[in-house]
Design a protein around this motif. Structure first.
Motif, PDB file in Angstrom:
ATOM      1  N   LYS A  67       0.834  -1.202   0.000  1.00  0.00           N
ATOM      2  CA  LYS A  67       0.000   0.000   0.000  1.00  0.00           C
ATOM      3  C   LYS A  67       0.873   1.258   0.000  1.00  0.00           C
ATOM      4  CE  LYS A  67      -2.485  -0.993   3.649  1.00  0.00           C
ATOM      5  NZ  LYS A  67      -3.547  -0.933   4.674  1.00  0.00           N
ATOM      6  N   VAL A  68       0.576   2.148  -0.951  1.00  0.00           N
ATOM      7  CA  VAL A  68       1.327   3.386  -1.105  1.00  0.00           C
ATOM      8  C   VAL A  68       0.383   4.562  -0.922  1.00  0.00           C
ATOM      9  CG1 VAL A  68       2.755   4.782  -2.654  1.00  0.00           C
ATOM     10  CG2 VAL A  68       2.934   2.280  -2.707  1.00  0.00           C
ATOM     11  N   LEU A  69       0.836   5.573  -0.207  1.00  0.00           N
ATOM     12  CA  LEU A  69       0.092   6.825  -0.089  1.00  0.00           C
ATOM     13  C   LEU A  69       0.873   7.924  -0.796  1.00  0.00           C
ATOM     14  CD1 LEU A  69      -2.189   8.594   1.005  1.00  0.00           C
ATOM     15  CD2 LEU A  69      -0.845   8.892   3.113  1.00  0.00           C
ATOM     16  N   VAL A  70       0.246   8.545  -1.796  1.00  0.00           N
ATOM     17  CA  VAL A  70       0.823   9.698  -2.480  1.00  0.00           C
ATOM     18  C   VAL A  70       0.217  10.950  -1.860  1.00  0.00           C
ATOM     19  CG1 VAL A  70       0.981  10.950  -4.661  1.00  0.00           C
ATOM     20  CG2 VAL A  70       1.177   8.448  -4.639  1.00  0.00           C
ATOM     21  N   ILE A  71       1.062  11.857  -1.389  1.00  0.00           N
ATOM     22  CA  ILE A  71       0.600  13.128  -0.816  1.00  0.00           C
ATOM     23  C   ILE A  71       1.121  14.236  -1.728  1.00  0.00           C
ATOM     24  CG2 ILE A  71       0.468  14.546   1.256  1.00  0.00           C
ATOM     25  CD1 ILE A  71       1.445  12.113   2.859  1.00  0.00           C
ATOM     26  N   GLU A  72       0.236  14.770  -2.561  1.00  0.00           N
ATOM     27  CA  GLU A  72       0.619  15.716  -3.621  1.00  0.00           C
ATOM     28  C   GLU A  72      -0.550  16.656  -3.881  1.00  0.00           C
ATOM     29  OE1 GLU A  72       1.878  17.986  -6.229  1.00  0.00           O
ATOM     30  OE2 GLU A  72       3.372  16.409  -5.860  1.00  0.00           O
ATOM     31  N   ASP A  73      -0.305  17.970  -3.780  1.00  0.00           N
ATOM     32  CA  ASP A  73      -1.411  18.919  -3.917  1.00  0.00           C
ATOM     33  C   ASP A  73      -1.770  19.235  -5.361  1.00  0.00           C
ATOM     34  OD1 ASP A  73       0.994  20.400  -4.263  1.00  0.00           O
ATOM     35  OD2 ASP A  73      -0.076  22.261  -3.796  1.00  0.00           O
ATOM     36  N   ASP A  74      -0.891  18.949  -6.310  1.00  0.00           N
ATOM     37  CA  ASP A  74      -1.213  19.155  -7.715  1.00  0.00           C
ATOM     38  C   ASP A  74      -2.109  18.001  -8.187  1.00  0.00           C
ATOM     39  OD1 ASP A  74      -0.702  18.603 -10.708  1.00  0.00           O
ATOM     40  OD2 ASP A  74       0.099  20.623 -10.446  1.00  0.00           O
ATOM     41  N   ALA A  75      -3.348  18.333  -8.524  1.00  0.00           N
ATOM     42  CA  ALA A  75      -4.323  17.285  -8.842  1.00  0.00           C
ATOM     43  C   ALA A  75      -3.906  16.460 -10.051  1.00  0.00           C
ATOM     44  CB  ALA A  75      -5.698  17.912  -9.081  1.00  0.00           C
TER      45      ALA A  75
END
Length: 225
Positions: A2-10
């Protein structure tokens, strides 16, 4: 895994989620630091891809909070900040790797694989109950040694039950945990996934019991021929 990507650019966030999912990683994407911290308190991940320039709580603060809480999950910083001071600050805050934008997807994939190998070498991820064996790293469920294909959300619901076998897990607990990732996840959705899981687990000696007024419990069940 399981990977969580935290990125504000949609655009980039969705692209990373799709790319990693295509490489067989169960991937969630969040766009701000506050929701990320909430998710990380309620949901276990094997790897985080973290942007530093986040609205509200920035990436460095997310990382520092994560490490202060004792969470050892590998973190790959993915950011446009390419100064030496920024790289040093990120690594000193507890990042395991640092990749600057723009980047090549092939390099990102290679770095994710490297962190995954390192994490897998230290992970104790197998959960066994009756004929079921759940591999939390590779996100696989096996029944008597044979792989049973389930959706990401089906696996997530079943994982909660497997972590507390023969104990009650309430609908509210399931909703609270999964709605951090999927804002539309509701009690009705829980019922749908429980129904699907019951169908998939028929005849394997394990059953999901409804505890009326409380929730669900994973129980051993005698197999009848």
């Amino acid at each position: 895994m399981k990977v969580l990507v935290i990125e504000d650019d949609a655009t980039l966030g969705r692209a990373l989620q799709e790319f990693l999912s295509d490489h067989d990683y169960a991937t969630d994407w969040l766009a701000d630091g506050e929701r990320a911290l909430s998710a990380l308190k309620n949901y276990a991940y094997d790897l985080i891809v973290l942007d530093l320039n986040l609205p509200g709580v920035d990436g460095l603060e997310v990382l520092r909070t994560l490490r202060a809480d004792g969470n050892p999950v590998p973190v790959l910083i993915l950011t446009a900040r390419d100064d030496l001071a920024d790289r040093v600050a990120g690594l000193d805050a507890g990042a395991d790797d640092y990749l600057t934008k723009p980047f090549e997807l092939a390099e990102l994939a290679a770095r994710v694989r490297a962190l995954a190998r390192r994490h897998n070498g230290n992970a104790q991820s197998l959960i066994e109950f009756g004929s079921l064996t759940f591999d939390g790293v590779h996100r696989e469920l096996r029944v008597a040694g044979q792989r049973l294909a389930l959706s990401v959300r089906e696996l997530s619901v079943l994982e909660m039950l497997l972590l507390r076998p023969e104990k009650i897990v309430t609908k509210q607990q399931i909703v609270q945990k999964l709605s951090v990732i999927d804002a539309d996840f509701s009690e009705n959705a829980v019922e749908v996934y429980i129904y699907r899981l019951r169908k998939r687990l028929e005849g394997v000696g394990v059953a999901i019991q409804t505890v009326r007024g409380f929730g669900y419990s994973l129980e051993l069940k005698e197999v009848t021929s």
